[in-house]
Design an enzyme around this catalytic site. Structure first.
Site, mmCIF file in Angstrom:
data_model
loop_
_atom_site.group_PDB
_atom_site.id
_atom_site.type_symbol
_atom_site.label_atom_id
_atom_site.label_comp_id
_atom_site.label_asym_id
_atom_site.label_seq_id
_atom_site.Cartn_x
_atom_site.Cartn_y
_atom_site.Cartn_z
ATOM 1 C CE LYS A 1 -3.558 2.669 0.106
ATOM 2 N NZ LYS A 1 -4.648 2.654 1.088
ATOM 3 C CE LYS B 1 -2.976 7.645 7.383
ATOM 4 N NZ LYS B 1 -3.334 6.246 6.997
#
Length: 317
Positions: A191, A259
């Site tokens: 990811k 983030k």
């Protein structure tokens, strides 16, 4: 492409050829989590969850979900727990808090964490699960809100293969590409790589649009021409309209992508990888957040380029 299994019949139960329906405690009925939970309900599974957003909870219960007032109520009676939360720190709180996973669910429960977190946090969660006798998968997703609504998410899985086989009927209700990548944390590594590629594409697309506009070209027409060549991409297809119109209604926010880029950068630092493009993307997204764009779609990074170029207009959305 994987076919969905356990499709609901007229009674709302899984079809006779599919596995029996599961009772799922779904923690995180947010922008992504709600449509994912709705896909599980559509596939015939029993889903419990809660939300402070009355409209989301109304949609959930209208589809057959069971509304729960507390985390403990969401978890009680569930044989599978799915978490879809802002970051790994929140997942850790859900694991350890009063009424949380560690104090509520029995050994043998399956925990599927679909949050985007760091590989280290995923490994720590798996270790904690092992202490409790709980099987844990890290299974972050790509595809955004549209993919969640359509059940076409890409799901990157880390953890034991036997746990994945338990989870597969649920994952197939939410995604069409499900890939086992290795032990705990592997899904989160993939990811991070995904977010690096998407971030770089967004920044480059925004810069290209600004260059086309500054040159006096019809940027939409030019991108249409470019889409037929090597520059054509899924990012251009899905994000060019938002950048051209400067309509940044969020499908995935700039703050969350910032983030995620910090996760990728921390991982790179720990491995001794120098990633100059990703460093620039991280800085650009951090600048977007610093300029009040955190809650807008991540395509709003074009505004950073506009600010640097002196072409930003306050009347833009």
């Amino acid at each position: 492409m994987m076919m969905h299994s356990g499709v609901a019949g007229p009674s709302g139960q899984a079809g006779p050829s599919g596995p029996p329906p599961r009772t799922v405690g779904f923690v995180g009925l947010g922008a992504m989590g709600l449509p994912m939970a709705l896909r599980l309900l559509e596939a015939g599974h029993r889903v419990r969850g809660g939300s402070r957003d009355a409209r989301r909870l109304e949609r959930f219960t209208a589809a057959g979900g069971r509304a729960c007032a507390t985390l403990a109520q969401t978890l009680q009676g569930a044989d599978v727990v799915i978490t879809m939360l802002p970051d790994g720190g929140v997942v850790r709180e859900v694991m350890e808090q009063e009424g949380g996973v560690a104090r509520t669910v029995p050994a043998g429960t399956l925990l599927i964490d679909m949050t985007t977190a760091s590989p280290r946090e995923a490994r720590e969660l798996a270790d904690r699960g092992q202490e409790l006798g709980i099987e844990v998968l890290d299974a972050p997703v790509s595809g955004g809100v549209r993919g969640a609504q359509a059940g076409t998410l890409t799901i990157m899985v880390g953890g034991a293969e036997q746990a994945l086989e338990r989870a597969r009927p649920l994952l197939e209700a939410m995604g069409t590409t499900i890939t086992h990548l290795g032990p705990a944390g592997s899904g989160q590594v993939a990811k991070a790589a995904n977010q690096m590629i998407v971030g770089a594409g967004l920044v480059a697309l925004g810069e290209a649009v600004l260059l086309l506009e500054a040159s006096g070209l019809d940027a939409g027409r030019a991108l249409s021409a470019l889409s037929g060549g090597l520059a054509g991409s899924r990012i251009m297809e899905l994000k060019a309209p938002a950048i051209l119109s400067r309509d940044f209604s969020p499908t995935f926010t700039a703050g969350l992508h910032a983030k995620d880029m910090r996760i990728a950068q921390d991982l790179a630092d720990s491995l001794g990888c120098v990633l100059p493009v990703s460093q620039t993307v991280t800085q650009t997204l951090d600048a977007a957040v610093a300029n009040g764009l955190a809650d807008l779609d991540h395509a709003a990074v074009v505004r950073v380029t506009e600010l640097l170029s002196g072409t930003h207009r306050n009347d833009r959305k």
